[in-house]
Structure formats: structure tokens, C-alpha cells
Motif scaffolding. Structure first.
Motif, short mmCIF file in Angstrom:
data_model
loop_
_atom_site.label_atom_id
_atom_site.label_comp_id
_atom_site.label_asym_id
_atom_site.label_seq_id
_atom_site.Cartn_x
_atom_site.Cartn_y
_atom_site.Cartn_z
N UNK A 194 -21.70 -4.03 41.21
CA UNK A 194 -20.99 -4.56 40.05
C UNK A 194 -20.91 -3.49 38.97
N UNK A 195 -19.80 -3.50 38.28
CA UNK A 195 -19.63 -2.52 37.19
C UNK A 195 -19.97 -3.17 35.85
N UNK A 196 -20.40 -4.43 35.92
CA UNK A 196 -20.60 -5.21 34.69
C UNK A 196 -21.61 -4.57 33.74
N UNK A 197 -22.65 -3.98 34.29
CA UNK A 197 -23.71 -3.45 33.43
C UNK A 197 -23.48 -2.05 32.91
N UNK A 198 -22.25 -1.53 33.11
CA UNK A 198 -22.01 -0.14 32.69
C UNK A 198 -22.21 0.02 31.18
N UNK A 199 -22.68 1.17 30.79
CA UNK A 199 -22.91 1.47 29.38
C UNK A 199 -21.58 1.54 28.64
N UNK A 200 -21.62 1.35 27.35
CA UNK A 200 -20.39 1.61 26.60
C UNK A 200 -20.41 3.07 26.16
N UNK A 201 -19.23 3.57 25.99
CA UNK A 201 -19.06 5.00 25.75
C UNK A 201 -19.03 5.28 24.26
N UNK B 28 -17.70 6.73 21.28
CA UNK B 28 -16.36 7.33 21.10
C UNK B 28 -16.43 8.80 20.67
N UNK B 29 -17.51 9.16 20.01
CA UNK B 29 -17.69 10.56 19.58
C UNK B 29 -17.77 11.51 20.78
N UNK B 30 -18.30 11.00 21.88
CA UNK B 30 -18.53 11.86 23.05
C UNK B 30 -17.52 11.60 24.16
N UNK B 31 -16.63 10.64 23.92
CA UNK B 31 -15.75 10.17 25.00
C UNK B 31 -14.92 11.28 25.64
N UNK B 32 -14.55 12.30 24.86
CA UNK B 32 -13.70 13.34 25.44
C UNK B 32 -14.47 14.57 25.88
N UNK C 95 -21.72 5.69 35.01
CA UNK C 95 -20.48 4.96 34.73
C UNK C 95 -20.50 4.36 33.34
N UNK C 96 -19.33 4.36 32.72
CA UNK C 96 -19.19 3.78 31.38
C UNK C 96 -18.08 2.76 31.40
N UNK C 97 -18.20 1.78 30.51
CA UNK C 97 -17.12 0.79 30.39
C UNK C 97 -15.83 1.50 29.98
N UNK C 98 -14.70 0.92 30.35
CA UNK C 98 -13.44 1.59 30.01
C UNK C 98 -13.42 1.99 28.55
N UNK C 99 -12.94 3.19 28.30
CA UNK C 99 -12.82 3.66 26.93
C UNK C 99 -11.73 2.86 26.24
N UNK C 100 -11.72 2.90 24.92
CA UNK C 100 -10.72 2.15 24.16
C UNK C 100 -9.32 2.44 24.71
N UNK C 101 -8.58 1.39 24.95
CA UNK C 101 -7.21 1.56 25.44
C UNK C 101 -7.13 1.74 26.96
N UNK C 102 -8.26 1.98 27.61
CA UNK C 102 -8.22 2.22 29.06
C UNK C 102 -8.60 0.97 29.83
N UNK C 103 -8.29 0.96 31.13
CA UNK C 103 -8.72 -0.18 31.93
C UNK C 103 -9.65 0.24 33.07
N UNK C 104 -9.80 1.55 33.25
CA UNK C 104 -10.65 2.03 34.33
C UNK C 104 -12.02 2.42 33.79
N UNK C 105 -13.09 2.10 34.51
CA UNK C 105 -14.39 2.61 34.09
C UNK C 105 -14.35 4.13 34.05
N UNK C 106 -15.09 4.70 33.14
CA UNK C 106 -15.15 6.16 33.01
C UNK C 106 -16.29 6.66 33.89
N UNK C 107 -15.98 7.60 34.77
CA UNK C 107 -17.00 8.13 35.68
C UNK C 107 -17.34 9.55 35.25
N UNK C 108 -18.61 9.76 35.01
CA UNK C 108 -19.09 11.09 34.62
C UNK C 108 -19.89 11.67 35.78
N UNK C 109 -19.64 12.93 36.09
CA UNK C 109 -20.44 13.61 37.12
C UNK C 109 -21.20 14.74 36.43
#
Ligand code: DQQ
Length: 540
Positions: free
Chosen positions: A376-383, A385-389, A429-443
Motif C-alpha cells: 500500500x502507498x497509503x503510509x507514504x510520507x508527505x514531501x 515542499x522546500x525539498x521537493x525539487x 516514497x512520498x505522497x504526490x507533490x502538490x498538483x501531482x497524482x503520482x507518488x514521488x519515488x526517490x532513489x
């Protein structure tokens, strides 16, 4: 200090000793792959640069020849710097390279060299014709920042090539030069492209097949097949390679990135230690292959003590991702011939906070392929916004040891039995960033615990993975080689090469684990690890 011979790589390209940097003029000729590279014959620090030369049948087993290009003429007396190969229509390979012609300042000109004996498949001897240098910096060009000619391409009776430079204080620029006869070259007034990034070293420019097609294209291909091009530059100021995908207008001699912000976004071949890269077209297997240099992350005193510094990354096949927005990269298939004993783990759930050792093989020199599945992706952290990019800062703030929601999960490689030493390669994994619908995946690759040795450069490396993880699945491949961890996320969407120097986790003492530092279960759907054999490596 680091003099443990167990840290010397086993299957990454290296000469027997001394300093190496940029890969130069990779080419295929009469059944042999050639690699030339920047080399100091006198020591393990940069200097006295010549073109060392090695040949291979399979890009994995290498035989060293004597240097192909050394200072010998007025226009390269103080250094034979980077360059590229071009195949002439009659099948003759040529080399174009930068020569330094003044002792006091690094004044740069471009030279050409031809094989003395075309019937020698090993191309051992190279001649420099008397019409060198073929290109000199004229008025308006910064003569100390004018180097690294690309492979030339031909259309409509003209050859063209690029030379990297800088204009004004900080505009990276790729100048176009044209020639009919490969001897007299004139500059096209407007550069192919430029951007406010600082000096462009080692530009590379090539056509790619339609999105999703793995086949490579010859650099001179034109017409319908060459709809998209890739322009890569090596950023001297930041020490990394970035690229854009775009279109090339041959008449105007201009390149335009598809993404108008492409020159700011900095898509990278590799988010780790990987520089001055160069591709070539392999006609034998119709693919485009990428070579890149990885330097050391120890001190130069350590390098002198070891007697060597620098490796080349495993050659990678590159092609355009189905999205058309980025490249995919995958280790050339030949590397799989080194795979030996293997262990497979299937359908193993890793609970939050758990780690599981992969036992039954030695992993100091290994290839690991794993597919993870999160339920489940439900528990993903929120991103934040300062570090989102900014993947790098995000991973610096939330490294492998920081508990997350979904992830961090991944591998601990080159780990000691007590796990005091370990290099983490992982996803978060992070919850979709503002305006996005896909979870953000960081490697990320987090080497901050990779060694008890305190005198190492241990930056955390990271990139976002532009993948749809809605089915919960993501793959990772890591090529582990004693002091190298070279990783490919999501089938080669995001790659990270890192140099680490364990003090305990060397040789037989290196271990491999799967870990889960999040709050949600993660399943290893399948993991296979192979021991990797040592190929012939330049007589070492
Ligand atoms: N290395 C070469 C230059 C190039 C730089 C000199 C990039 O030609 O610009 O060794 O690493």
C-alpha cells in the motif's frame, strides 16, 4: 590510509596502475572494441596526460596496448586531452583530440590522428598529419576553455563536430565546426546550443531511435529515423554530466531541447560519481554504448599509496525511454557472462525495521537484481515542499537511517557482519507533490556508514525516479565491485554510482542485506545475487 588490495575493483575497467580519467574515442573496428582514456603514465594523480589504449572482444575482458597518442608535435606538446573517434565512409577510423600547445597556460587546439596501418585490427600506431592543428581558437573564443571535440557526423557533403567551451563568464557553449574534407574546418557562427551552466566539457551529441526502441543509431544517421537527439555536457563547475532530449535542425545547425527548462532541470546519466562520459555506436550489436569515468572518493595521498586512481563505469546501453522524456540505461549484456554462483530469494516479506541477510555467496564482487513490492502507498510520507525539487538535499535530510512511511527500503551492500559498515542503496516514497497524482519515488545511495575510515568523501547521492509505482512494484540492480556500487533503479531510469572504501566489509567479509526502514511491509518478490568473476583486466 587505504592500501587494502581488496578494495581494488575486479571487473570495472582499470589499467594496472596510475591515474586515469575521461574515456576517449571508444570505437569498434574489425571485431575489436577499442577504449582510449586519459592517463598519467607517471603516477596516481592527474598530469602528463597521454591517451592510453586497450582493446577487447567483448567490452569486459581487456588487453592493454601501449599509449596510442602521446605529446609529440608542437600542437600537443603539453598534453593530449580528450577527444572522439569518427568512422570515415571508407571505414577508416580517425581520432580528433585536444592538444595543449603552451607550457604556461592551457592554450587549447584540436588535432587529428589516423591509423598508420588500417589492416591492423588493434590500431596500435597512430599518425598525426602535418596539417595539425586542424582547429585553433580564433578571436572571440576563450582559448583556455576550448576542448573535447565530439564524433563528427555527416550530411549533405559536410562534416560537423562540436567543441565545448564557455562564453562570457558562465555560458556553457557547444560550437559547431564544418568541413568538406576533414582537413579545413570553419566555425558556424551560432553555436549548436548554449546555457547558463558554466563551461561545457566533453560534449556528446547523437540521434536516438523512436521512444522505447532499444536499437542505437549511427551518429551520421539522418532523416526519419533520427527524429530525436541527445545533447550531453559535462559541467566543470559541478562535476556531473547532464543531458537534454530534443530536436536538431540541420539547416540552421541548431539544437532545441524538448523541455524548455531542460537546461535547468539537469537530467543526469548518473546521480553519483560519473563524469566526462562519451557514447559510441556499436555496429556489431546495433546499440549505443555509454562510457563514463568514476574517480576516487578517498584522498589523493591514499591514491598515491594505492598506486592507482580512477575507473570506468561498466559500459551501458542507452536508449530513449517510452515516455520520450529521458534515457534508459542498462549494463551491456556481456557483463552477465561474469556471473557465477547465485542465490535467489522469493516472496519474502520484510517487516518494518527488519533486515534480512542474503547468504550462501560472496558479495564483495556481485551483481544483484531485485524486485520490491509495497502493498500500500497509503503510509507514504508527505514531501517537504522546500525539498521537493532537490533529490540530493532530500536524501541528505532523510538518509537510510531516518525512519519513513513507505521506505526507506533497499539493499545494504558491502556490509560488515555487525552492520557497523554498510552502504545503503534504497527507495523512499512520498505522497504526490502538490498538483501531482503520482507518488514521488526517490532513489538514494547513502555511504555515510560505508567505512570506519574517517578520511573519505562520503556524499549521499540521489535522484528522483520518474516511474508509475501504482502497482507497488519497483526494481533495483546493483553492480558491487569492492569499492564501487553502481546501481540502476526501475530498469535504468535512475542510476547512481558511488565509490566506497570499507575497512571491515572487504573480501570474504562483505555481506549483503535487504532492509526496510519504513512503517509499511515491503515484499522482495524476487532477488537474485550472483558472484562475479574477474575478467582479464589489462594484465592486472
Ligand atoms: N579532462 C580532460 C579535458 C576534459 C577534462 C583533460 C574532463 O580534455 O575537458 O584530462 O574531465
Amino acid at each position: 590510509s587505504i592500501i587494502d588490495p581488496l578494495l581494488r575493483t575486479g571487473y570495472h575497467f582499470q589499467p594496472r596502475k596510475n591515474w586515469i580519467n575521461d574515456p576517449n574515442a571508444p570505437l569498434y573496428y574489425k571485431g575489436w572494441y577499442h577504449l582510449f582514456y586519459q592517463y598519467n603514465p607517471k603516477g596516481a594523480v592527474w598530469g602528463n596526460i597521454v591517451w592510453a589504449h586497450s582493446v577487447s572482444r567483448d567490452l569486459i575482458n581487456w588487453m592493454a596496448l601501449k599509449p596510442a597518442i602521446e605529446p609529440s608535435i608542437a600542437s600537443d606538446k603539453y598534453g593530449c586531452w580528450s577527444g572522439s573517434a569518427t568512422m570515415l565512409p571508407d571505414g577508416t577510423p580517425t581520432i580528433m583530440y585536444t592538444g595543449v600547445n603552451r607550457p604556461d597556460v592551457n592554450y587549447q587546439v584540436q588535432n587529428v590522428a589516423y591509423p598508420r596501418n588500417k589492416s591492423d585490427p588493434l590500431l596500435r600506431e597512430w599518425d598525426k598529419p602535418s596539417h595539425n592543428p586542424i582547429i585553433v581558437p580564433k578571436a572571440g573564443i576563450n582559448a583556455t576553455q576550448f576542448r573535447d571535440p565530439t564524433t563528427a557526423w555527416r550530411a549533405g557533403g559536410h562534416w560537423r563536430l562540436l567543441i565545448g567551451s564557455v562564453t562570457g563568464p558562465a555560458h556553457g557553449v557547444a560550437y559547431v565546426y564544418r568541413s568538406r574534407d576533414f582537413k579545413r574546418w570553419t566555425r558556424v557562427e551560432r553555436p549548436l546550443h548554449s546555457a547558463a551552466t558554466g563551461m561545457w566539457e566533453c560534449p556528446d551529441f547523437y540521434p536516438v531511435e523512436a521512444a522505447g526502441r532499444r536499437e542505437g543509431l549511427d551518429t551520421s544517421v539522418s532523416g526519419r529515423r533520427a527524429r530525436k537527439y541527445v545533447l550531453k555536457n559535462s559541467l566543470d563547475l559541478r562535476r556531473y554530466d547532464y543531458y537534454t532530449v530534443g530536436t536538431y535542425d540541420r539547416r540552421a545547425e541548431r539544437y532545441v531541447p524538448d523541455d524548455p527548462a531542460g537546461d535547468e532541470r539537469h537530467l543526469r546519466y548518473d546521480y553519483g560519481n560519473f563524469y566526462a562520459s562519451k557514447t559510441f555506436y556499436d555496429p556489431a550489436k546495433r546499440r549505443r554504448i555509454l562510457w563514463g569515468w568514476a574517480n576516487e572518493s578517498d584522498t589523493s595521498a591514499d591514491d598515491v599509496a594505492k598506486g592507482w586512481a580512477g575507473i570506468q563505469a561498466i559500459p551501458r546501453t542507452v536508449w530513449l525511454d517510452p515516455s520520450g522524456k529521458q534515457l534508459l540505461q542498462w549494463p551491456i549484456e556481456e557483463v552477465e557472462a561474469l556471473r557465477g554462483k547465485s542465490v535467489t530469494v522469493k516472496d519474502r516479506v520484510i517487516k518494518p525495521g527488519q533486515h534480512v541477510e542474503v547468504t550462501g555467496l560472496q558479495t564483495a564482487q556481485a551483481d544483484v537484481e531485485v524486485t520490491f513490492e509495497v502493498s500500500s502507498l497509503a503510509g507514504a510520507e508527505s514531501l517537504d515542499p522546500e525539498l521537493a525539487g532537490d533529490a540530493q538535499r532530500l536524501c541528505g535530510a532523510r538518509g537510510a537511517a531516518v525512519e519513513g512511511g513507505v521506505g526507506p527500503f533497499g539493499l545494504w551492500v558491502l556490509a560488515s557482519a555487525d552492520r557497523q559498515e554498510r552502504t545503503a542503496v534504497f527507495f523512499r516514497l512520498f505522497r504526490p507533490a502538490r498538483g501531482g497524482d503520482k507518488p514521488v519515488v526517490l532513489m538514494c545511495t547513502d555511504p555515510t556508514k560505508s567505512s570506519l575510515n574517517p578520511n573519505l568523501y562520503q556524499p549521499t547521492f540521489a535522484g528522483f525516479v520518474d516511474t508509475d509505482i501504482s502497482d507497488g512494484k519497483i526494481s533495483l540492480r546493483s553492480l558491487i565491485d569492492r569499492s564501487v556500487v553502481e546501481s540502476f533503479g526501475a530498469g535504468g531510469k535512475t542510476c547512481i554510482l558511488s565509490r566506497v572504501y570499507p575497512s571491515l566489509a572487504t573480501g570474504k567479509n562483505a555481506r549483503l542485506y535487504v532492509f526496510n526502514g519504513g512503517k509499511a511491509d515491503v515484499k522482495v518478490s524476487r532477488l537474485t545475487a550472483w558472484e562475479m568473476k574477474k575478467p582479464l583486466m589489462n594484465g592486472a
